[in-house]
Design a protein around this motif. Structure first.
Motif, PDB file in Angstrom:
ATOM      1  N   GLN A   9       0.819  -1.195   0.000  1.00 34.18           N
ATOM      2  CA  GLN A   9       0.000   0.000   0.000  1.00 34.18           C
ATOM      3  C   GLN A   9       0.857   1.251   0.000  1.00 34.18           C
ATOM      4  OE1 GLN A   9      -2.400  -1.129   3.387  1.00 34.18           O
ATOM      5  NE2 GLN A   9      -4.191  -1.125   2.072  1.00 34.18           N
ATOM      6  N   SER A  10       0.283   2.297  -0.545  1.00 33.51           N
ATOM      7  CA  SER A  10       1.048   3.526  -0.662  1.00 33.51           C
ATOM      8  C   SER A  10       1.166   4.215   0.693  1.00 33.51           C
ATOM      9  CB  SER A  10       0.362   4.455  -1.649  1.00 33.51           C
ATOM     10  OG  SER A  10      -0.953   4.687  -1.215  1.00 33.51           O
ATOM     11  N   PHE A  11       2.166   5.078   0.779  1.00 34.03           N
ATOM     12  CA  PHE A  11       2.413   5.845   1.998  1.00 34.03           C
ATOM     13  C   PHE A  11       1.384   6.966   2.104  1.00 34.03           C
ATOM     14  CE2 PHE A  11       4.655   9.007   4.588  1.00 34.03           C
ATOM     15  CZ  PHE A  11       5.062   8.196   5.643  1.00 34.03           C
ATOM     16  N   ILE A  12       0.841   7.149   3.291  1.00 33.92           N
ATOM     17  CA  ILE A  12      -0.132   8.222   3.522  1.00 33.92           C
ATOM     18  C   ILE A  12       0.580   9.362   4.248  1.00 33.92           C
ATOM     19  CG2 ILE A  12      -2.333   8.835   4.601  1.00 33.92           C
ATOM     20  CD1 ILE A  12      -3.101   5.860   4.519  1.00 33.92           C
ATOM     21  N   PRO A  13       0.844  10.467   3.556  1.00 35.45           N
ATOM     22  CA  PRO A  13       1.549  11.571   4.221  1.00 35.45           C
ATOM     23  C   PRO A  13       0.616  12.310   5.186  1.00 35.45           C
ATOM     24  CG  PRO A  13       0.925  12.245   2.008  1.00 35.45           C
ATOM     25  CD  PRO A  13       0.454  10.817   2.179  1.00 35.45           C
ATOM     26  N   TYR A  14       1.167  13.206   6.009  1.00 39.73           N
ATOM     27  CA  TYR A  14       0.280  13.899   6.968  1.00 39.73           C
ATOM     28  C   TYR A  14      -0.565  14.966   6.303  1.00 39.73           C
ATOM     29  CZ  TYR A  14       2.713  18.387   7.485  1.00 39.73           C
ATOM     30  OH  TYR A  14       3.224  19.636   7.254  1.00 39.73           O
ATOM     31  N   GLY A  15      -0.126  15.411   5.136  1.00 43.66           N
ATOM     32  CA  GLY A  15      -0.913  16.399   4.403  1.00 43.66           C
ATOM     33  C   GLY A  15      -0.491  16.400   2.951  1.00 43.66           C
ATOM     34  N   GLN A  16      -1.376  16.828   2.065  1.00 42.95           N
ATOM     35  CA  GLN A  16      -1.077  16.784   0.637  1.00 42.95           C
ATOM     36  C   GLN A  16      -2.087  17.628  -0.136  1.00 42.95           C
ATOM     37  OE1 GLN A  16      -1.738  12.996  -1.393  1.00 42.95           O
ATOM     38  NE2 GLN A  16       0.400  13.000  -2.005  1.00 42.95           N
ATOM     39  N   GLN A  17      -1.616  18.258  -1.203  1.00 41.96           N
ATOM     40  CA  GLN A  17      -2.525  19.036  -2.052  1.00 41.96           C
ATOM     41  C   GLN A  17      -3.396  18.115  -2.901  1.00 41.96           C
ATOM     42  OE1 GLN A  17       0.699  18.629  -2.530  1.00 41.96           O
ATOM     43  NE2 GLN A  17       1.172  18.374  -4.685  1.00 41.96           N
ATOM     44  N   TRP A  18      -4.428  18.700  -3.500  1.00 39.55           N
ATOM     45  CA  TRP A  18      -5.272  17.972  -4.452  1.00 39.55           C
ATOM     46  C   TRP A  18      -5.433  18.836  -5.688  1.00 39.55           C
ATOM     47  CZ3 TRP A  18     -10.690  15.490  -3.081  1.00 39.55           C
ATOM     48  CH2 TRP A  18     -11.096  14.696  -4.161  1.00 39.55           C
ATOM     49  N   ILE A  19      -4.679  18.481  -6.726  1.00 42.34           N
ATOM     50  CA  ILE A  19      -4.714  19.221  -7.996  1.00 42.34           C
ATOM     51  C   ILE A  19      -5.451  18.362  -9.013  1.00 42.34           C
ATOM     52  CG2 ILE A  19      -3.276  20.199  -9.850  1.00 42.34           C
ATOM     53  CD1 ILE A  19      -2.922  21.674  -7.203  1.00 42.34           C
ATOM     54  N   LEU A 342       4.480   4.116  13.217  1.00 36.74           N
ATOM     55  CA  LEU A 342       3.441   4.514  12.259  1.00 36.74           C
ATOM     56  C   LEU A 342       4.028   4.605  10.851  1.00 36.74           C
ATOM     57  CD1 LEU A 342       1.480   7.210  14.323  1.00 36.74           C
ATOM     58  CD2 LEU A 342       0.610   5.000  13.515  1.00 36.74           C
ATOM     59  N   LYS A 343       5.248   5.111  10.781  1.00 39.24           N
ATOM     60  CA  LYS A 343       5.912   5.224   9.473  1.00 39.24           C
ATOM     61  C   LYS A 343       6.097   3.841   8.847  1.00 39.24           C
ATOM     62  CE  LYS A 343      10.046   7.260   7.458  1.00 39.24           C
ATOM     63  NZ  LYS A 343      11.421   7.593   7.802  1.00 39.24           N
ATOM     64  N   ASN A 344       6.461   2.870   9.691  1.00 38.64           N
ATOM     65  CA  ASN A 344       6.633   1.510   9.192  1.00 38.64           C
ATOM     66  C   ASN A 344       5.318   0.917   8.694  1.00 38.64           C
ATOM     67  OD1 ASN A 344       9.338   1.601   9.736  1.00 38.64           O
ATOM     68  ND2 ASN A 344       9.152   0.626  11.754  1.00 38.64           N
ATOM     69  N   LEU A 345       4.223   1.434   9.197  1.00 39.51           N
ATOM     70  CA  LEU A 345       2.908   0.989   8.721  1.00 39.51           C
ATOM     71  C   LEU A 345       2.402   1.862   7.567  1.00 39.51           C
ATOM     72  CD1 LEU A 345       1.268   0.296  12.201  1.00 39.51           C
ATOM     73  CD2 LEU A 345       1.931  -1.432  10.504  1.00 39.51           C
TER      74      LEU A 345
END
Ligand SMILES: *Cc1c(COP(=O)(O)O)cnc(C)c1O
Length: 408
Positions: A9-19, A342-345
């Motif tokens: 599964q992909s990494f879920i960052p703490y925040g991200q834009q939506w373009i 959490l990062k490892n997950l």
């Protein structure tokens, strides 16, 4: 609970834009047009932003930091002046005071929300006395507390300027009086308000920011200061013999500068993105609230070791961040371990923020800052992923991962 391997599964960052495609098209159109900067899209963005936040004026600039600096310039802060700044905020809020050679008074904040309360403001004011010229209030995480209204009203009585650092709070609304609800940025009870449109914020211009105000004098001054201090309006020229022909016509090349300004302009390219993103603000805010509700439901009764921050008004708030408060000593894991697990997950987190008086630049002169509330908030806080593009299964993955880390 089943642990999911990161590679699946992909990494879920703490925040991200939506373009989206519409944003890209808007930027594309500018690139093909005559004006990359100083063109019509800057005005369009400013008009749309002012309308959205119900202010009379909006000025687009190159960053939230530039917006804060321009506010300090407009308020004409000088060495000896003092500005009250909460100790939990991003560096730029306090730096904007230091750019002017003025001094910061770091106010303490609430241990649970990280917000400066009325009491904290009064205590900071007492330590600064008559030198206090302004308060730079921060709507941390996007939340506006009722105490902000009290502080703004008190500051007005004391002739202290109020600047809202709303870098986290575009889209938030709050009540000013019993039946009056206003968007953040309306400046109904403040002098100036700034926004940041960095990609991690609720809407983005790539890099960018804005100032809103209802004061026409500030507005004119801000426009001049973001553009080198250049004056092009013949009505304002002071050197008549250099500016005008014998017949009184202004020379077409002529401009003059009476006050030092900066190049803090936002380009049409950036404003096109901002304008397109602004159209999605309501949806982004609603989606952020949905995610906050999912998290709150999951975490409220999960364990005494962890809880969501108290909400000032969930229905009116545009949450920029989703912080939880963790009792690390009872958990018997420190924050670094929790972040790593959490990062490892596959879950990204961040700490917002280390109290500013702890930074080496500030530490030297602010050793005396008494900020027990900020230290407690800082010792417990951790921001979990929050951005509108997160799907519900991403949210559930975060919840499961937090459960795993807390239980093992
Ligand atoms: C992001 C941020 C700023 C600075 O904005 P930039 O656009 O990155 O310069 C200022 N204050 C706060 C509270 C912020 O979060």
């Amino acid at each position: 609970m089943k642990k999911v391997a990161l590679k699946d599964q992909s990494f879920i960052p703490y925040g991200q834009q939506w373009i989206d495609e519409e944003d890209i098209q808007a930027v594309n159109n500018v690139l093909k047009s005559a004006f990359l900067t100083c063109g019509p899209i800057v005005d369009q963005f400013e008009v749309a932003l002012a309308k959205k936040v119900e202010s009379q004026f909006a000025i687009a600039v190159s960053s939230g930091t530039a917006a804060l600096h321009l506010c300090s310039l407009v308020l004409d802060l000088k060495p000896g002046d003092k500005v009250i700044v909460p100790s939990i905020t991003f560096l730029a809020t306090a730096n904007a005071v230091k750019y002017m050679g003025a001094d910061v008074i770091f106010a303490d904040v609430d241990t649970e929300t990280g917000l400066m309360s009325y009491e904290h403001y009064l205590r900071a004011y007492e330590s600064g006395g008559n030198d206090v010229k302004a308060v730079y209030y921060v709507h941390l995480n996007g939340q506006v507390s009722d105490d902000f209204v009290k502080i703004a009203k008190d500051a007005k009585q004391k002739n202290i300027f109020i600047v809202e650092d709303a870098a986290h709070a575009i889209g938030t609304k709050h009540s000013i009086d019993d039946d009056v609800v206003k968007p953040v940025g309306s400046c109904a009870i403040s002098d100036l308000c700034i926004f940041s449109f960095h990609p991690v914020k609720t809407i983005t211009m790539g890099e960018g920011g804005a100032i809103t105000t209802n004061n026409e004098h500030y507005y004119e001054k801000l426009k001049t200061l973001r553009h080198h201090g250049m004056v092009r309006d013949p009505a304002l020229f002071t050197l008549k013999e250099l500016a005008f022909t014998h017949e009184g016509q202004p020379y077409p090349w002529y401009y003059e500068m009476s006050e030092m300004g900066f190049n803090y302009r936002a380009t049409d390219i950036h404003c096109a993105l901002g304008l397109s993103q602004l159209k999605k603000l309501d949806y982004f805010v609603a989606r952020r609230q949905e995610i906050v509700r999912l998290y709150d439901d999951a975490f409220e009764s999960l364990t005494s070791l962890l809880r969501p921050i108290p909400k000032t008004d969930l229905n009116l708030t545009a949450f920029h961040l989703y912080p939880i408060l963790i009792d690390f000593s009872a958990l018997k894991k420190n924050r670094y371990q929790v972040i790593q697990e959490l990062k490892n997950l596959g879950i990204g987190t961040q700490v917002h923020y280390m109290p500013l008086p702890l930074h080496p630049f500030y530490k030297e002169n602010y050793r005396t800052s008494n900020i027990p509330g900020a230290m407690i908030y800082y010792s417990k806080v951790l921001s979990l992923p929050l951005y509108p593009k997160m799907r519900n299964d991403d949210v559930l993955r975060v919840i499961d991962a937090v459960r795993d880390v807390i239980r093992t």
